[in-house]
Design an enzyme around this catalytic site. Structure first.
Site, PDB file in Angstrom:
ATOM      1  N   GLY A 185      14.358  85.506  45.657  1.00 51.45           N
ATOM      2  CA  GLY A 185      15.381  84.458  45.509  1.00 51.45           C
ATOM      3  C   GLY A 185      14.925  83.143  46.107  1.00 51.45           C
ATOM      4  O   GLY A 185      15.644  82.526  46.887  1.00 51.45           O
ATOM      5  N   ASN A 194      14.425  90.905  38.629  1.00 58.92           N
ATOM      6  CA  ASN A 194      15.745  91.204  39.174  1.00 58.92           C
ATOM      7  C   ASN A 194      15.558  92.241  40.279  1.00 58.92           C
ATOM      8  O   ASN A 194      15.185  93.382  40.004  1.00 58.92           O
ATOM      9  CB  ASN A 194      16.634  91.751  38.053  1.00 58.92           C
ATOM     10  CG  ASN A 194      17.985  92.190  38.559  1.00 58.92           C
ATOM     11  OD1 ASN A 194      18.301  92.046  39.747  1.00 58.92           O
ATOM     12  ND2 ASN A 194      18.792  92.742  37.668  1.00 58.92           N
ATOM     13  N   VAL A 195      15.821  91.846  41.531  1.00 59.63           N
ATOM     14  CA  VAL A 195      15.551  92.768  42.647  1.00 59.63           C
ATOM     15  C   VAL A 195      16.413  94.030  42.584  1.00 59.63           C
ATOM     16  O   VAL A 195      16.091  95.033  43.224  1.00 59.63           O
ATOM     17  CB  VAL A 195      15.713  92.082  44.026  1.00 59.63           C
ATOM     18  CG1 VAL A 195      14.664  91.011  44.245  1.00 59.63           C
ATOM     19  CG2 VAL A 195      17.123  91.564  44.242  1.00 59.63           C
ATOM     20  N   TYR A 240      30.580  91.574  49.809  1.00 59.99           N
ATOM     21  CA  TYR A 240      29.495  90.844  50.474  1.00 59.99           C
ATOM     22  C   TYR A 240      29.310  91.358  51.913  1.00 59.99           C
ATOM     23  O   TYR A 240      28.185  91.599  52.359  1.00 59.99           O
ATOM     24  CB  TYR A 240      29.833  89.354  50.458  1.00 59.99           C
ATOM     25  CG  TYR A 240      28.756  88.449  50.976  1.00 59.99           C
ATOM     26  CD1 TYR A 240      27.597  88.204  50.231  1.00 59.99           C
ATOM     27  CD2 TYR A 240      28.883  87.805  52.215  1.00 59.99           C
ATOM     28  CE1 TYR A 240      26.610  87.348  50.709  1.00 59.99           C
ATOM     29  CE2 TYR A 240      27.908  86.949  52.686  1.00 59.99           C
ATOM     30  CZ  TYR A 240      26.767  86.724  51.931  1.00 59.99           C
ATOM     31  OH  TYR A 240      25.784  85.878  52.418  1.00 59.99           O
ATOM     32  N   SER A 246      24.015  88.339  57.335  1.00 59.31           N
ATOM     33  CA  SER A 246      24.973  87.229  57.436  1.00 59.31           C
ATOM     34  C   SER A 246      25.923  87.505  58.596  1.00 59.31           C
ATOM     35  O   SER A 246      26.147  88.684  58.941  1.00 59.31           O
ATOM     36  CB  SER A 246      25.792  87.142  56.135  1.00 59.31           C
ATOM     37  OG  SER A 246      26.916  86.315  56.319  1.00 59.31           O
TER      38      SER A 246
HETATM   39  P1  NAP Z   1      21.637  80.562  46.684  1.00 58.46           P
HETATM   40  O1  NAP Z   1      21.418  79.111  46.933  1.00 58.46           O
HETATM   41  O2  NAP Z   1      22.781  80.992  45.847  1.00 58.46           O
HETATM   42  O3  NAP Z   1      20.278  81.170  46.059  1.00 58.46           O
HETATM   43  C1  NAP Z   1      20.195  82.527  45.717  1.00 58.46           C
HETATM   44  C2  NAP Z   1      18.806  82.861  45.268  1.00 58.46           C
HETATM   45  O4  NAP Z   1      18.783  84.260  44.942  1.00 58.46           O
HETATM   46  C3  NAP Z   1      18.367  82.102  44.026  1.00 58.46           C
HETATM   47  O5  NAP Z   1      17.007  81.774  44.148  1.00 58.46           O
HETATM   48  C4  NAP Z   1      18.552  83.128  42.899  1.00 58.46           C
HETATM   49  O6  NAP Z   1      17.615  82.924  41.865  1.00 58.46           O
HETATM   50  C5  NAP Z   1      18.228  84.424  43.634  1.00 58.46           C
HETATM   51  N1  NAP Z   1      18.781  85.612  42.999  1.00 58.46           N
HETATM   52  C6  NAP Z   1      20.080  85.886  42.700  1.00 58.46           C
HETATM   53  N2  NAP Z   1      20.171  87.107  42.140  1.00 58.46           N
HETATM   54  C7  NAP Z   1      18.906  87.596  42.090  1.00 58.46           C
HETATM   55  C8  NAP Z   1      18.339  88.812  41.607  1.00 58.46           C
HETATM   56  N3  NAP Z   1      19.110  89.764  41.066  1.00 58.46           N
HETATM   57  N4  NAP Z   1      17.000  89.005  41.711  1.00 58.46           N
HETATM   58  C9  NAP Z   1      16.212  88.045  42.243  1.00 58.46           C
HETATM   59  N5  NAP Z   1      16.691  86.878  42.707  1.00 58.46           N
HETATM   60  C10 NAP Z   1      18.020  86.656  42.627  1.00 58.46           C
HETATM   61  O7  NAP Z   1      21.768  81.384  48.054  1.00 58.46           O
HETATM   62  P2  NAP Z   1      21.478  80.923  49.581  1.00 58.46           P
HETATM   63  O8  NAP Z   1      22.691  80.285  50.097  1.00 58.46           O
HETATM   64  O9  NAP Z   1      20.178  80.225  49.666  1.00 58.46           O
HETATM   65  O10 NAP Z   1      21.391  82.358  50.286  1.00 58.46           O
HETATM   66  C11 NAP Z   1      20.157  83.034  50.447  1.00 58.46           C
HETATM   67  C12 NAP Z   1      20.400  84.311  51.239  1.00 58.46           C
HETATM   68  O11 NAP Z   1      20.962  83.997  52.505  1.00 58.46           O
HETATM   69  C13 NAP Z   1      21.380  85.275  50.548  1.00 58.46           C
HETATM   70  O12 NAP Z   1      20.985  86.599  50.779  1.00 58.46           O
HETATM   71  C14 NAP Z   1      22.684  84.987  51.260  1.00 58.46           C
HETATM   72  O13 NAP Z   1      23.555  86.073  51.222  1.00 58.46           O
HETATM   73  C15 NAP Z   1      22.180  84.696  52.671  1.00 58.46           C
HETATM   74  N6  NAP Z   1      23.129  83.893  53.450  1.00 58.46           N
HETATM   75  C16 NAP Z   1      23.456  82.623  53.059  1.00 58.46           C
HETATM   76  C17 NAP Z   1      24.359  81.898  53.813  1.00 58.46           C
HETATM   77  C18 NAP Z   1      24.759  80.485  53.464  1.00 58.46           C
HETATM   78  O14 NAP Z   1      25.603  79.936  54.156  1.00 58.46           O
HETATM   79  N7  NAP Z   1      24.180  79.877  52.459  1.00 58.46           N
HETATM   80  C19 NAP Z   1      24.942  82.475  54.957  1.00 58.46           C
HETATM   81  C20 NAP Z   1      24.588  83.757  55.310  1.00 58.46           C
HETATM   82  C21 NAP Z   1      23.677  84.468  54.552  1.00 58.46           C
HETATM   83  P3  NAP Z   1      18.033  82.740  40.305  1.00 58.46           P
HETATM   84  O15 NAP Z   1      18.991  81.628  40.240  1.00 58.46           O
HETATM   85  O16 NAP Z   1      16.770  82.472  39.599  1.00 58.46           O
HETATM   86  O17 NAP Z   1      18.648  84.038  39.885  1.00 58.46           O
END
Ligand code: NAP
Length: 246
Positions: A11, A62-63, A154, A141
């Site tokens: 991702g 797709n993971v 989640y 998270s």
């Molecule tokens: P994001 O901006 O929505 O990006 C998600 C990424 O995951 C994208 O690159 C997307 O790629 C990829 N993805 C989604 N489904 C996938 C799949 N089935 N196989 C492979 N890749 C996939 O998310 P983010 O905010 O950066 O979050 C990243 C991680 O940190 C996540 O695990 C999230 O739960 C965790 N997190 C985030 C926050 C926050 O505040 N942002 C807080 C706590 C934890 P495509 O678009 O190409 O599918």
């Protein structure tokens, strides 16, 4: 020394994963930029890394797909001969209250966030055991630690990642492999852009530092865990939340 090591960041086409990929590449790490849907964005990340003098390639997978992840790991090991760092970052949200949550929304979040993390670890563990070294960094998270109304799917996936992290750290530790979880609070990305201003203000009032985090806050910790300085840290859940969890 991180120069020349090989990392897979799942991702990594945007958000936190992109920042981790860019941060790693600046240290000379060769980065496989995994994505699922957004090829154009993943290609852009690779171009940005190359423009800055780094090495990277994009890989669509797709993971949540057990067989596809096995193929991805085979490809990486055949091409690069090792995988030193795995960052299980790919994740989605499908929020809704328990009473209204559909089975599909529950399953898809568990499949990508939790099973996706299992799939990647499962299919690279033999290689890491052979190497007698490896770093696995899983994105959990604060919601996995404390829960959050409207996010039972989640929260369950992110709490599951914590258990998976600790058990894997115990299983793989004797071969020099560290396994840790990062538990970000609220980090400004597309995931948090979906929140209303009111919800954001409410969240910020609960954060000691009175601001949302930025992707760099998380990427810097991932880099530390991947580096020599992080070599005696394993089985931990480290918060990057500006004091939200106090
Ligand atoms: P994001 O901006 O929505 O990006 C998600 C990424 O995951 C994208 O690159 C997307 O790629 C990829 N993805 C989604 N489904 C996938 C799949 N089935 N196989 C492979 N890749 C996939 O998310 P983010 O905010 O950066 O979050 C990243 C991680 O940190 C996540 O695990 C999230 O739960 C965790 N997190 C985030 C926050 C926050 O505040 N942002 C807080 C706590 C934890 P495509 O678009 O190409 O599918």
């Amino acid at each position: 020394m991180l120069n020349g090591k090989v990392a897979l960041v799942t991702g990594a086409s945007r958000g936190i994963g992109k920042e981790i990929a860019m941060t790693f590449a600046k240290e000379g790490i060769v980065v496989i930029v995994n994505y699922n849907g957004n090829k154009a964005l993943a290609d852009e990340v690779v171009l940005d890394i190359e423009a800055a003098g780094g090495k990277a390639e994009a890989y669509c997978c797709n993971v949540a797909d057990y067989g596809a992840v096995e193929e991805m790991m085979k490809y990486i090991v055949e091409k690069y001969k090792s995988l030193d760092i795995l960052v299980n970052n790919a994740g989605i949200t499908k929020d809704g209250l328990l009473m209204k949550m559909s089975e599909v929304d529950y399953d898809s979040v568990l499949d990508i966030n939790l099973k996706g993390t299992f799939n990647c670890i499962k299919h690279i563990s033999r290689q890491m055991l052979k190497q007698k070294q490896g770093r696995i960094i899983n994105l959990s998270s604060v919601v996995g630690v404390y829960g959050n109304a409207g996010q039972i799917n989640y929260a369950a996936s992110k709490a599951g990642i914590i258990g998976l992290t600790k058990a894997t750290a115990k299983e793989l530790g004797s071969r020099g492999i560290t396994v840790n979880a990062i538990a970000p609070g609220f980090i400004s990305t597309e995931m948090t852009d979906a929140m209303t201003d009111e919800a954001k203000a409410q969240v910020i009032s609960r954060i000691a530092l009175k601001r949302l985090g930025v992707t760099k806050d998380v990427a810097d910790l991932a880099l530390f865990l991947a580096s020599d300085q992080g070599s005696y840290i394993s089985g931990q859940v480290i918060g990057v939340d500006g004091g939200m969890s106090l």
